[in-house]
Scaffold this motif. Structure first.
Motif, PDB file in Angstrom:
ATOM      1  N   THR A   1     -11.867   6.382   8.544  1.00  0.00           N
ATOM      2  CA  THR A   1     -13.278   5.696   8.146  1.00  0.00           C
ATOM      3  C   THR A   1     -14.471   6.912   8.060  1.00  0.00           C
ATOM      4  OG1 THR A   1     -13.050   7.061  10.601  1.00  0.00           O
ATOM      5  CG2 THR A   1     -11.545   4.596  10.431  1.00  0.00           C
ATOM      6  N   ASP A   2     -15.056   6.612   9.185  1.00  0.00           N
ATOM      7  CA  ASP A   2     -16.821   7.704   8.480  1.00  0.00           C
ATOM      8  C   ASP A   2     -16.459   8.546   9.198  1.00  0.00           C
ATOM      9  OD1 ASP A   2     -18.330   5.845   7.211  1.00  0.00           O
ATOM     10  OD2 ASP A   2     -19.460   4.863   8.584  1.00  0.00           O
ATOM     11  N   ASP A   3     -15.029   8.739  10.068  1.00  0.00           N
ATOM     12  CA  ASP A   3     -15.429   9.921  10.946  1.00  0.00           C
ATOM     13  C   ASP A   3     -13.585  10.747  10.365  1.00  0.00           C
ATOM     14  OD1 ASP A   3     -17.171  10.121  12.110  1.00  0.00           O
ATOM     15  OD2 ASP A   3     -16.313   8.466  13.283  1.00  0.00           O
ATOM     16  N   TRP A   4     -12.921  10.005   9.916  1.00  0.00           N
ATOM     17  CA  TRP A   4     -11.742  10.880   9.076  1.00  0.00           C
ATOM     18  C   TRP A   4     -10.789  10.178   8.055  1.00  0.00           C
ATOM     19  CZ3 TRP A   4      -8.384   6.391  10.320  1.00  0.00           C
ATOM     20  CH2 TRP A   4      -8.198   5.501  11.634  1.00  0.00           C
ATOM     21  N   VAL A   5     -10.097  11.124   7.597  1.00  0.00           N
ATOM     22  CA  VAL A   5      -9.039  10.074   6.398  1.00  0.00           C
ATOM     23  C   VAL A   5      -7.144  10.313   6.879  1.00  0.00           C
ATOM     24  CG1 VAL A   5      -7.796   9.847   4.594  1.00  0.00           C
ATOM     25  CG2 VAL A   5      -9.847  10.148   4.258  1.00  0.00           C
ATOM     26  N   ALA A   6      -6.570   9.233   7.886  1.00  0.00           N
ATOM     27  CA  ALA A   6      -5.079   9.204   7.975  1.00  0.00           C
ATOM     28  C   ALA A   6      -4.080   8.759   6.827  1.00  0.00           C
ATOM     29  CB  ALA A   6      -5.142   8.749   9.386  1.00  0.00           C
ATOM     30  N   MET A   7      -3.558   9.482   7.106  1.00  0.00           N
ATOM     31  CA  MET A   7      -1.758   9.076   6.264  1.00  0.00           C
ATOM     32  C   MET A   7      -0.657   9.114   7.661  1.00  0.00           C
ATOM     33  SD  MET A   7       0.904  10.572   5.786  1.00  0.00           S
ATOM     34  CE  MET A   7       1.640  10.251   4.294  1.00  0.00           C
ATOM     35  N   ALA A   8       0.207   7.949   7.555  1.00  0.00           N
ATOM     36  CA  ALA A   8       1.666   7.778   7.407  1.00  0.00           C
ATOM     37  C   ALA A   8       2.578   7.464   7.710  1.00  0.00           C
ATOM     38  CB  ALA A   8       1.309   7.896   9.331  1.00  0.00           C
ATOM     39  N   SER A   9       3.677   7.792   8.001  1.00  0.00           N
ATOM     40  CA  SER A   9       4.716   6.685   7.733  1.00  0.00           C
ATOM     41  C   SER A   9       5.412   5.116   7.993  1.00  0.00           C
ATOM     42  CB  SER A   9       6.535   8.005   7.877  1.00  0.00           C
ATOM     43  OG  SER A   9       6.630   8.615   7.502  1.00  0.00           O
ATOM     44  N   GLU A  10       4.329   5.460   9.046  1.00  0.00           N
ATOM     45  CA  GLU A  10       4.150   3.872   9.824  1.00  0.00           C
ATOM     46  C   GLU A  10       3.108   3.764  10.578  1.00  0.00           C
ATOM     47  OE1 GLU A  10       7.517   2.684  12.658  1.00  0.00           O
ATOM     48  OE2 GLU A  10       9.039   4.045  10.810  1.00  0.00           O
ATOM     49  N   SER A  11       1.865   2.513   9.849  1.00  0.00           N
ATOM     50  CA  SER A  11       0.900   1.897  11.033  1.00  0.00           C
ATOM     51  C   SER A  11       0.572   2.289  12.803  1.00  0.00           C
ATOM     52  CB  SER A  11       0.996   1.029  10.992  1.00  0.00           C
ATOM     53  OG  SER A  11       1.460  -0.193  11.828  1.00  0.00           O
ATOM     54  N   HIS A  12       1.817   2.672  12.943  1.00  0.00           N
ATOM     55  CA  HIS A  12       0.933   2.570  14.766  1.00  0.00           C
ATOM     56  C   HIS A  12       0.755   4.132  15.041  1.00  0.00           C
ATOM     57  CE1 HIS A  12       5.454   4.210  15.619  1.00  0.00           C
ATOM     58  NE2 HIS A  12       5.613   3.299  14.601  1.00  0.00           N
TER      59      HIS A  12
ATOM     60  N   ARG B   1     -10.467   0.970   7.131  1.00  0.00           N
ATOM     61  CA  ARG B   1     -10.315   0.674   6.320  1.00  0.00           C
ATOM     62  C   ARG B   1      -8.081   1.150   6.251  1.00  0.00           C
ATOM     63  NH1 ARG B   1      -9.586   1.900   0.599  1.00  0.00           N
ATOM     64  NH2 ARG B   1     -10.504   3.702   0.545  1.00  0.00           N
ATOM     65  N   MET B   2      -7.705  -0.173   6.078  1.00  0.00           N
ATOM     66  CA  MET B   2      -6.373   0.872   5.822  1.00  0.00           C
ATOM     67  C   MET B   2      -5.406  -0.150   4.425  1.00  0.00           C
ATOM     68  SD  MET B   2      -3.086   0.665   8.464  1.00  0.00           S
ATOM     69  CE  MET B   2      -4.767   1.179  10.024  1.00  0.00           C
ATOM     70  N   TRP B   3      -4.946   0.867   4.020  1.00  0.00           N
ATOM     71  CA  TRP B   3      -3.692   0.032   2.607  1.00  0.00           C
ATOM     72  C   TRP B   3      -2.582   1.136   2.399  1.00  0.00           C
ATOM     73  CZ3 TRP B   3      -7.857   4.367   2.651  1.00  0.00           C
ATOM     74  CH2 TRP B   3      -6.837   4.879   1.598  1.00  0.00           C
ATOM     75  N   GLU B   4      -1.682   0.187   1.341  1.00  0.00           N
ATOM     76  CA  GLU B   4      -0.495   1.084   1.832  1.00  0.00           C
ATOM     77  C   GLU B   4      -0.776   1.906   0.114  1.00  0.00           C
ATOM     78  OE1 GLU B   4       4.094   0.430   0.392  1.00  0.00           O
ATOM     79  OE2 GLU B   4       2.678  -1.234   1.200  1.00  0.00           O
ATOM     80  N   PRO B   5      -0.591   3.369  -0.250  1.00  0.00           N
ATOM     81  CA  PRO B   5      -0.726   3.796  -1.098  1.00  0.00           C
ATOM     82  C   PRO B   5       0.234   3.038  -2.445  1.00  0.00           C
ATOM     83  CG  PRO B   5       0.696   5.002   0.255  1.00  0.00           C
ATOM     84  CD  PRO B   5      -0.270   3.757   1.138  1.00  0.00           C
ATOM     85  N   GLU B   6      -0.560   3.429  -3.419  1.00  0.00           N
ATOM     86  CA  GLU B   6       0.533   2.392  -4.687  1.00  0.00           C
ATOM     87  C   GLU B   6       1.698   3.857  -5.198  1.00  0.00           C
ATOM     88  OE1 GLU B   6       0.035  -0.237  -5.885  1.00  0.00           O
ATOM     89  OE2 GLU B   6      -1.421  -0.982  -5.287  1.00  0.00           O
ATOM     90  N   PRO B   7       3.127   3.384  -5.777  1.00  0.00           N
ATOM     91  CA  PRO B   7       3.351   4.289  -6.133  1.00  0.00           C
ATOM     92  C   PRO B   7       2.942   4.803  -7.254  1.00  0.00           C
ATOM     93  CG  PRO B   7       4.377   1.948  -5.554  1.00  0.00           C
ATOM     94  CD  PRO B   7       3.196   1.302  -5.846  1.00  0.00           C
ATOM     95  N   GLY B   8       3.305   6.386  -7.398  1.00  0.00           N
ATOM     96  CA  GLY B   8       2.824   7.415  -8.650  1.00  0.00           C
ATOM     97  C   GLY B   8       1.439   7.605  -9.049  1.00  0.00           C
TER      98      GLY B   8
END
Length: 297
Positions: A256-267, A279-286
């Motif tokens: 978002t405009d305020d943060w970047v986040a990553m996690a093993s699961e979306s919850h 904006r949410m997405w699954e990182p591409e392999p490699g």
């Protein structure tokens, strides 16, 4: 099976409540890692020529003021079994002083901005014991562990730090870590546990020391590390994410405009303010994903 979370602040408001949000995210990963938990938080840089060490003692009655005095430093803060000590020396000298004075203490991290806290037990219990919700900072990584390849100990928990202001959390398993450990030792990289994640952290330290950028060092993992993994890496300037080419371990990114986040699961991301509009997405392999503080300053 382990859980990873990461949070990168893009606004002062988010920085002030970084600890609160990190604790909420970490709690969502309890089912993925009930054995132990840990965080690396980047905050409160010390002046040039000084170093910040995070130290661990199994003795909850440890006299941390005496420890700090014995190495010519000052006690900054304590949290449960850990303490942050500021030393007027470069990191290598500060670490050498600790080993000379109290070799039984574990140096969890060293640098100008990093602090690492970790322990056994449920993530929620860990967060309460260390009072993590009052932490402010620019970015942080967290990990919940379900041990499969090594013992459940404080030392064996994530994050692992083998270089200045560098840390790594990992979900997965490496198959060639023993061979890699031997070759890295020949390059002067030291290890304190049998955990394969510490080897991956040591590999990144070596590549960075040899002049690679963080992105180049992580790309090297694709050639030199065998196994399956999701890595989240923290540095003084930001953090990065990499999944192996097969990408069988889950990961989600959001911004978002305020943060970047990553996690093993979306919850684990859903608990953040403004997550519904992220904006949410699954990182591409490699593919290496990097966020740098200079880009949002």
């Amino acid at each position: 099976m382990c859980g990873i979370v990461g949070l990168f602040a893009k606004s002062p408001e988010l920085e002030e409540r970084l600890g609160v949000h990190l604790v909420h995210m970490l709690a969502q990963m309890s089912d993925r890692g009930p054995d132990s938990a840990g965080v690396a938080v980047y905050r409160d840089p010390v002046p040039d020529g000084m170093s910040k060490l995070t130290l661990y003692s199994p003795d909850l009655a440890e006299d941390w003021k005496a420890v700090a005095s014995s190495i010519g430093g000052e006690l900054d803060s304590t949290r449960s079994s850990h303490a942050v000590v500021v030393v007027p020396a470069e990191a290598a000298e500060a670490e050498a002083r600790v080993r000379a004075a109290r070799d039984e203490l574990r140096i969890m991290s060293a640098g100008r901005v990093i602090e690492i806290y970790k322990d056994v037990g449920l993530p929620e219990e860990f967060a309460r014991a260390f009072e993590l919700d009052d932490l402010r900072g620019t970015h942080a990584l967290g990990h919940t562990r379900m041990a499969t390849e090594s013992r459940v100990t404080t030392e064996g928990s994530h994050p692992f730090s083998t270089g200045l202001d560098l840390c790594l959390v990992h979900n997965g398993s490496l198959s060639n870590h023993n061979t890699l450990r031997r070759s890295l030792r020949r390059e002067g990289i030291e290890f304190q546990t049998e955990n394969d994640t510490e080897v991956a952290a040591g590999y990144l330290e070596w590549r960075l020391r040899e002049g690679a950028s963080l992105e180049q060092a992580l790309e090297g993992c694709l050639d030199d590390l065998d196994g399956f993994y999701t890595f989240a890496v923290g540095t003084a300037d930001g953090f990065a994410v990499l999944r192996d080419p097969i990408a069988c371990k889950p990961a989600v990114l959001a911004e978002t405009d305020d943060w970047v986040a990553m996690a093993s699961e979306s919850h684990a991301i859903a608990v953040l303010p403004g997550a519904d509009d992220a904006r949410m997405w699954e990182p591409e392999p490699g593919v290496v994903y990097v966020w740098d503080r200079a880009a949002v300053a």
